[in-house]
Design a protein around this motif. Structure first.
Motif, PDB file in Angstrom:
ATOM      1  N   GLY A 190      -1.615   9.760  20.136  1.00 54.48           N
ATOM      2  CA  GLY A 190      -2.448  10.429  19.154  1.00 54.48           C
ATOM      3  C   GLY A 190      -2.505   9.665  17.845  1.00 54.48           C
ATOM      4  N   PRO A 191      -3.444  10.031  16.970  1.00 50.39           N
ATOM      5  CA  PRO A 191      -3.581   9.341  15.665  1.00 50.39           C
ATOM      6  C   PRO A 191      -2.494   9.782  14.701  1.00 50.39           C
ATOM      7  N   MET A 192      -1.239   9.479  15.042  1.00 50.17           N
ATOM      8  CA  MET A 192      -0.096  10.012  14.333  1.00 50.17           C
ATOM      9  C   MET A 192      -0.011   9.558  12.875  1.00 50.17           C
ATOM     10  N   SER A 193      -0.611   8.437  12.546  1.00 54.25           N
ATOM     11  CA  SER A 193      -0.514   7.918  11.178  1.00 54.25           C
ATOM     12  C   SER A 193      -1.823   8.051  10.403  1.00 54.25           C
ATOM     13  N   LEU A 194      -2.748   8.877  10.900  1.00 54.44           N
ATOM     14  CA  LEU A 194      -4.078   8.975  10.294  1.00 54.44           C
ATOM     15  C   LEU A 194      -4.026   9.387   8.827  1.00 54.44           C
ATOM     16  N   LEU A 195      -3.261  10.440   8.515  1.00 53.24           N
ATOM     17  CA  LEU A 195      -3.207  10.906   7.131  1.00 53.24           C
ATOM     18  C   LEU A 195      -2.555   9.877   6.219  1.00 53.24           C
ATOM     19  N   GLY A 196      -1.560   9.173   6.751  1.00 54.62           N
ATOM     20  CA  GLY A 196      -0.940   8.108   5.969  1.00 54.62           C
ATOM     21  C   GLY A 196      -1.924   6.996   5.661  1.00 54.62           C
ATOM     22  N   VAL A 197      -2.741   6.644   6.647  1.00 51.49           N
ATOM     23  CA  VAL A 197      -3.749   5.594   6.451  1.00 51.49           C
ATOM     24  C   VAL A 197      -4.797   6.044   5.438  1.00 51.49           C
ATOM     25  N   MET A 198      -5.168   7.309   5.486  1.00 56.03           N
ATOM     26  CA  MET A 198      -6.152   7.820   4.528  1.00 56.03           C
ATOM     27  C   MET A 198      -5.651   7.653   3.096  1.00 56.03           C
ATOM     28  N   SER A 199      -4.358   7.842   2.890  1.00 57.12           N
ATOM     29  CA  SER A 199      -3.809   7.704   1.539  1.00 57.12           C
ATOM     30  C   SER A 199      -3.724   6.241   1.113  1.00 57.12           C
ATOM     31  N   LEU A 200      -3.807   5.321   2.080  1.00 61.90           N
ATOM     32  CA  LEU A 200      -3.723   3.881   1.798  1.00 61.90           C
ATOM     33  C   LEU A 200      -5.040   3.167   2.123  1.00 61.90           C
ATOM     34  N   TYR A 201      -6.127   3.912   2.144  1.00 66.48           N
ATOM     35  CA  TYR A 201      -7.382   3.354   2.656  1.00 66.48           C
ATOM     36  C   TYR A 201      -7.858   2.134   1.865  1.00 66.48           C
ATOM     37  N   GLN A 202      -7.590   2.096   0.582  1.00 64.04           N
ATOM     38  CA  GLN A 202      -8.035   0.952  -0.217  1.00 64.04           C
ATOM     39  C   GLN A 202      -7.415  -0.364   0.263  1.00 64.04           C
ATOM     40  N   TYR A 203      -6.237  -0.259   0.910  1.00 61.77           N
ATOM     41  CA  TYR A 203      -5.588  -1.450   1.448  1.00 61.77           C
ATOM     42  C   TYR A 203      -5.967  -1.696   2.910  1.00 61.77           C
ATOM     43  N   VAL A 204      -6.478  -0.670   3.550  1.00 59.80           N
ATOM     44  CA  VAL A 204      -6.880  -0.781   4.957  1.00 59.80           C
ATOM     45  C   VAL A 204      -8.245  -1.440   5.094  1.00 59.80           C
ATOM     46  N   LYS A 205      -9.169  -1.091   4.223  1.00 56.84           N
ATOM     47  CA  LYS A 205     -10.568  -1.476   4.398  1.00 56.84           C
ATOM     48  C   LYS A 205     -10.815  -2.981   4.339  1.00 56.84           C
ATOM     49  N   THR A 206      -9.877  -3.746   3.814  1.00 60.30           N
ATOM     50  CA  THR A 206     -10.045  -5.203   3.760  1.00 60.30           C
ATOM     51  C   THR A 206      -9.399  -5.903   4.949  1.00 60.30           C
ATOM     52  N   GLN A 207      -8.830  -5.129   5.882  1.00 61.80           N
ATOM     53  CA  GLN A 207      -8.064  -5.735   6.976  1.00 61.80           C
ATOM     54  C   GLN A 207      -8.572  -5.309   8.360  1.00 61.80           C
ATOM     55  N   TRP A 208      -9.841  -4.951   8.475  1.00 65.83           N
ATOM     56  CA  TRP A 208     -10.353  -4.385   9.725  1.00 65.83           C
ATOM     57  C   TRP A 208     -10.204  -5.332  10.907  1.00 65.83           C
ATOM     58  N   LEU A 209     -10.494  -6.600  10.726  1.00 68.16           N
ATOM     59  CA  LEU A 209     -10.403  -7.548  11.843  1.00 68.16           C
ATOM     60  C   LEU A 209      -8.965  -7.669  12.329  1.00 68.16           C
ATOM     61  N   ASN A 210      -8.038  -7.778  11.406  1.00 66.25           N
ATOM     62  CA  ASN A 210      -6.625  -7.858  11.779  1.00 66.25           C
ATOM     63  C   ASN A 210      -6.173  -6.590  12.501  1.00 66.25           C
ATOM     64  N   ILE A 211      -6.669  -5.454  12.067  1.00 64.86           N
ATOM     65  CA  ILE A 211      -6.301  -4.184  12.697  1.00 64.86           C
ATOM     66  C   ILE A 211      -6.802  -4.125  14.136  1.00 64.86           C
ATOM     67  N   VAL A 212      -8.052  -4.510  14.349  1.00 65.12           N
ATOM     68  CA  VAL A 212      -8.643  -4.479  15.701  1.00 65.12           C
ATOM     69  C   VAL A 212      -7.879  -5.415  16.641  1.00 65.12           C
ATOM     70  N   VAL A 213      -7.624  -6.629  16.181  1.00 68.38           N
ATOM     71  CA  VAL A 213      -6.887  -7.592  17.008  1.00 68.38           C
ATOM     72  C   VAL A 213      -5.479  -7.086  17.281  1.00 68.38           C
ATOM     73  N   GLY A 214      -4.832  -6.523  16.270  1.00 67.76           N
ATOM     74  CA  GLY A 214      -3.482  -5.992  16.444  1.00 67.76           C
ATOM     75  C   GLY A 214      -3.440  -4.867  17.462  1.00 67.76           C
ATOM     76  N   VAL A 215      -4.416  -3.975  17.424  1.00 73.72           N
ATOM     77  CA  VAL A 215      -4.470  -2.850  18.372  1.00 73.72           C
ATOM     78  C   VAL A 215      -4.613  -3.355  19.798  1.00 73.72           C
ATOM     79  N   ILE A 216      -5.518  -4.279  20.032  1.00 72.49           N
ATOM     80  CA  ILE A 216      -5.776  -4.785  21.387  1.00 72.49           C
ATOM     81  C   ILE A 216      -4.548  -5.497  21.942  1.00 72.49           C
ATOM     82  N   CYS A 217      -3.972  -6.380  21.159  1.00 70.49           N
ATOM     83  CA  CYS A 217      -2.809  -7.146  21.629  1.00 70.49           C
ATOM     84  C   CYS A 217      -1.612  -6.240  21.873  1.00 70.49           C
TER      85      CYS A 217
END
Length: 252
Positions: free
Chosen positions: A57-84
């Motif tokens: 489940g999206p267990m860290s969703l609320l935590g990510v929402m509070s850090l969204y300003q740091y998430v939005k610049t790292q989308w490619l790294n996030i996608v690659v990290g999830v797949i691997c």
């Protein structure tokens, strides 16, 4: 095995670990697995299977929402990290069953010691320069996610417990960017590969998983907000000492 502990214990466990996870940018897997094994009497493999299922489940969703300003610049790294991570977690689960229950507990304790030493190293570097990077190569994220995916599948842990200290200590990524990247990778069902193997051998307890997920999900948001406001220096020392203590109990 659900009733080996009172349900209220699972509620308190989920709230406590969820808060810690949001604060430090980790999934809290080592705490959850060790508690179920040492306090509730579950086998190591059964405990790991349940915790990896919780991570679907999206267990860290609320935590990510509070850090969204740091998430939005790292989308490619996030996608690659999830797949691997997702692919390699399946192979980690295969290794876990190949190793077997007894040896797996020993290696789990060794892993906890390594993580604890990483925390101590970070704490002792008082005069070290603060990490300054806001981005690292997508290729390194792929390698790091693959390695943590294998270890996650083997030991029932999430990405952050290993990824955050490595991102900060080795790649010099700023703390908030490291925490945001780690928590964002945990939103999709990254442990699905491992879940397939564990569930086929030991069907998960969905009631237990539901309680832990719900309580963790709520507490994670407040932990992430607090982690952004205060220094994690003292927490790093406490976190390392707790992990070291759990490892000693495993070994003894």
């Amino acid at each position: 095995f659900f009733y080996m502990c009172d349900p209220i214990i699972y509620v308190l466990l989920g709230l406590a670990v969820g808060y810690i996870g949001g604060f430090a940018g980790i999934g809290g897997g080592p705490f959850l697995v060790s508690f179920l094994v040492l306090y509730c009497g579950m086998s190591q493999l059964v405990a790991q299977g349940n915790i990896l299922t919780m991570m679907l489940g999206p267990m860290s969703l609320l935590g990510v929402m509070s850090l969204y300003q740091y998430v939005k610049t790292q989308w490619l790294n996030i996608v690659v990290g999830v797949i691997c991570y997702c692919i390699c977690s399946y192979f980690g689960a295969i290794f876990a069953f190949y190793i077997g229950e007894t040896d797996l507990k020993y290696y789990f304790a060794v892993l906890l010691i390594i993580i604890a030493l990483m925390q101590f190293r970070s704490y002792l570097r008082k005069n070290a320069k603060e990490p300054h990077k806001e981005h690292i190569s997508v290729y390194w994220i792929g390698v790091l996610a693959a390695v943590t995916g294998i270890l996650g599948g083997m030991f029932g842990i999430g990405a952050g417990v290993l990824m955050v200290p490595i991102l900060i200590g080795v790649f010099k990524l700023k703390k908030e960017y490291a925490r945001a990247l780690s928590l964002a990778i945990l939103i999709p069902p990254v442990s699905y590969g491992a879940f397939i193997k564990y569930n086929n051998v030991n069907p998960v307890d969905w009631q237990l998983v539901g309680i832990l997920f719900g309580t963790y999900f709520i507490a994670n948001f407040f932990g992430a907000r607090m982690g952004s406001k205060i220094s994690g220096k003292a927490f790093t020392l406490i976190y390392g000492l707790i992990l070291l203590s759990i490892a000693i109990i495993y070994l003894v």
